[in-house]
Design an enzyme around this catalytic site. Structure first.
Site, PDB file in Angstrom:
ATOM      1  N   ASN A 225     -58.491 -55.544  21.986  1.00 46.83           N
ATOM      2  CA  ASN A 225     -58.081 -56.668  21.144  1.00 46.83           C
ATOM      3  C   ASN A 225     -56.697 -56.443  20.536  1.00 46.83           C
ATOM      4  O   ASN A 225     -55.880 -57.372  20.458  1.00 46.83           O
ATOM      5  CB  ASN A 225     -59.111 -56.897  20.038  1.00 46.83           C
ATOM      6  CG  ASN A 225     -60.388 -57.542  20.564  1.00 46.83           C
ATOM      7  OD1 ASN A 225     -60.408 -58.100  21.655  1.00 46.83           O
ATOM      8  ND2 ASN A 225     -61.451 -57.452  19.794  1.00 46.83           N
ATOM      9  N   PHE A 262     -58.010 -29.641  20.537  1.00 43.81           N
ATOM     10  CA  PHE A 262     -56.903 -29.709  19.609  1.00 43.81           C
ATOM     11  C   PHE A 262     -56.161 -31.031  19.752  1.00 43.81           C
ATOM     12  O   PHE A 262     -56.491 -31.881  20.575  1.00 43.81           O
ATOM     13  CB  PHE A 262     -55.962 -28.518  19.858  1.00 43.81           C
ATOM     14  CG  PHE A 262     -55.000 -28.245  18.733  1.00 43.81           C
ATOM     15  CD1 PHE A 262     -55.395 -28.347  17.413  1.00 43.81           C
ATOM     16  CD2 PHE A 262     -53.694 -27.872  18.998  1.00 43.81           C
ATOM     17  CE1 PHE A 262     -54.517 -28.091  16.369  1.00 43.81           C
ATOM     18  CE2 PHE A 262     -52.801 -27.608  17.973  1.00 43.81           C
ATOM     19  CZ  PHE A 262     -53.216 -27.719  16.660  1.00 43.81           C
ATOM     20  N   CYS A 268     -44.523 -37.979  25.478  1.00 45.98           N
ATOM     21  CA  CYS A 268     -44.902 -39.380  25.726  1.00 45.98           C
ATOM     22  C   CYS A 268     -45.822 -39.967  24.665  1.00 45.98           C
ATOM     23  O   CYS A 268     -45.511 -40.989  24.059  1.00 45.98           O
ATOM     24  CB  CYS A 268     -45.559 -39.500  27.098  1.00 45.98           C
ATOM     25  SG  CYS A 268     -44.467 -39.106  28.483  1.00 45.98           S
ATOM     26  N   LYS A 271     -44.561 -40.480  20.898  1.00 43.97           N
ATOM     27  CA  LYS A 271     -43.414 -41.399  20.899  1.00 43.97           C
ATOM     28  C   LYS A 271     -43.852 -42.833  21.191  1.00 43.97           C
ATOM     29  O   LYS A 271     -43.426 -43.780  20.520  1.00 43.97           O
ATOM     30  CB  LYS A 271     -42.400 -40.940  21.954  1.00 43.97           C
ATOM     31  CG  LYS A 271     -41.266 -41.926  22.219  1.00 43.97           C
ATOM     32  CD  LYS A 271     -40.339 -41.427  23.319  1.00 43.97           C
ATOM     33  CE  LYS A 271     -40.984 -41.482  24.679  1.00 43.97           C
ATOM     34  NZ  LYS A 271     -41.143 -42.881  25.166  1.00 43.97           N
ATOM     35  N   ARG A 331     -41.683 -30.226  23.050  1.00 41.84           N
ATOM     36  CA  ARG A 331     -41.443 -31.457  22.306  1.00 41.84           C
ATOM     37  C   ARG A 331     -42.749 -31.974  21.707  1.00 41.84           C
ATOM     38  O   ARG A 331     -43.694 -32.253  22.407  1.00 41.84           O
ATOM     39  CB  ARG A 331     -40.812 -32.515  23.216  1.00 41.84           C
ATOM     40  CG  ARG A 331     -39.372 -32.216  23.579  1.00 41.84           C
ATOM     41  CD  ARG A 331     -38.851 -33.196  24.607  1.00 41.84           C
ATOM     42  NE  ARG A 331     -39.524 -33.033  25.905  1.00 41.84           N
ATOM     43  CZ  ARG A 331     -39.268 -33.791  26.978  1.00 41.84           C
ATOM     44  NH1 ARG A 331     -38.388 -34.773  26.903  1.00 41.84           N
ATOM     45  NH2 ARG A 331     -39.909 -33.568  28.110  1.00 41.84           N
TER      46      ARG A 331
END
Length: 437
Positions: A225, A262, A268, A271, A331
């Protein structure tokens, strides 16, 4: 086999009709005399295609009848199914009034019965309810002992209104939660005619599986939704988007990512969640599920921190801190976030990651390490052995194969905190602590 089904609501009626169709002799039990009368007339008290015909056939063949007398049902059956409702209280807790009432009735009837009897709970109940409520009530009112004089297990139902017959005969799986093998075997025989995988797990695990399934179904609806609402704001066909989304059965609709452990990280997921959340705000679309994902992820890192602090030592070793084994990518690694929190707590850290060590010398992340986290790079060691020697608490941060050998190399008193379940099947004890197990 002779069955009694307590509670002739939706689940009870479907269960009674289907088990009678399979050739079992079934007695339905309900305090509502009107329901009992309807079934004894060969009719269905619920509206659903096919159920009325099954009940009529079973009653006509003498395999199904109903009564208000619990003792009659217990004396004429080997297995009892509890199918009563477990509605919510105003605060969200379960109302176990009907379950306890049925357990009292069954227990009182068992007091005078000499033969072994099996009680199967089909009602949805929170983990621990059978242990804390069902078994004690049965034991008090029967004067007998569970596991010795009678068996108790749970057999969660996965029936959807409107498709219950299809769901009964073609389920994704059949689940039995039992702590005694003999009890499981008795219930297993009920499903001899159902072509589906059958799993036997401990009682509490089966109680939890039902909640995991229903909560995930609810999550999927809300997720779809929210994606749909954002799509509408962008003038995109939401059904087209989700139809393509569902074609991915390797990652999207699969066991992948559905293993407790974890926090996620990498270049990706964090972000893209932030970007879509920002776009939703621009569109003035509320997306609380998507917004909560990063918050939940952060909480998992904090949970790991709490476990380390609770271990009671400041000498901490970290094995693996890229966001997954086999990569030097740091990252948004949740392990980096955890390490920085530990440094902030004054912990003395020793860190090893073979892939990141190589990256310090040759990899694409060399500049990132030296620029963004030089304080962490200074804590890195050249081998697993060095970390073991320096540390009293060891954190396993990814599933690098070389970390498995530490099990046989630990000193007395060293504690392992496993964030990735490197050692399959092991659960928390004095020297080993899993984040979700």
């Amino acid at each position: 086999m002779n069955l009694s089904v307590f509670g002739l609501g939706y689940v009870g009626c479907v269960s009674a009709a289907c088990f009678a169709k399979e050739g079992h002799n079934v007695v339905g039990v309900d305090p509502n005399a009107t329901k009992v009368g309807i079934i004894n007339e060969g009719k269905s008290p619920i509206v659903e295609a096919g159920i009325g015909e099954l009940i009529a056939e079973a009653v006509g063949a003498g395999r199904l009848r109903a009564t208000t007398d619990a003792a009659d049902a217990i004396n004429n059956s080997d297995i009892s199914l509890i199918c009563v409702g477990t509605p919510s209280h105003a605060n969200g807790s379960l109302d176990l009034t009907y379950v306890k009432r049925v357990c009292k009735e069954i227990g009182a009837a068992l007091e005078a019965k000499g033969a072994y009897h099996t009680i199967v709970v089909r009602s949805t109940m929170l983990p621990g309810t059978i242990e804390a409520a069902v078994v004690p009530t049965l034991e008090v009112y029967s004067g007998k002992k569970a596991g010795r004089d009678f068996g108790v297990c749970i057999n969660p139902e996965f029936l959807r209104e409107g498709t219950s017959l299809k769901d009964f005969y073609a389920p994704p799986f059949t689940l039995i939660g039992a702590d005694e093998e003999e009890t499981a075997m008795r219930v297993r025989r009920l499903y001899a005619g159902v072509d589906a995988p059958l799993y036997v797990v401990p009682v509490k695990a089966a109680e939890m599986v039902k909640y995991a399934c229903n909560c995930f179904h609810a999550l999927k609806v809300s997720f779809a939704n929210e994606i749909g609402n954002i799509c509408k704001g962008l003038d995109i066909d939401s059904h087209q988007v989700m139809n393509v989304f569902c074609q991915d059965t390797k990652l999207n609709l699969s066991p992948y990512y559905l293993k407790p452990g974890f926090a996620f990280g990498g270049s990706c997921l964090p972000k893209d969640l932030r970007a879509l959340g920002y776009k939703a705000k621009e569109l003035d679309v509320d997306a609380p599920v998507l917004t909560a994902v990063l918050q939940s992820n952060r909480r998992q890192i904090e949970r790991a921190l709490e476990m380390v602090v609770a271990a009671g030592s400041k000498r901490i070793g970290v094995l693996g801190f890229s966001f997954k084994a086999g990569t030097d990518d740091l990252r948004e690694s949740p392990m980096v976030a955890l390490i920085e929190m530990l440094i902030g707590k004054g912990m003395q850290l020793s860190i090893y990651d073979r892939d990141v060590s190589l990256a310090r010398l040759f990899g694409a992340n060399k500049e990132y390490i030296e620029r963004e986290i030089p304080h962490i790079s200074q804590l890195m060691r050249g081998s697993v052995a060095e970390v073991l020697n320096d540390s009293e608490v060891l954190i396993i941060g990814n599933k690098a194969e070389e970390f498995r050998r530490i099990e046989t190399e630990l000193r007395a008193g060293q504690v392992v905190i496993d964030l990735v379940r490197l050692f399959d099947g092991r659960t928390s004890d004095e020297t080993y602590r899993g984040i979700c197990w």
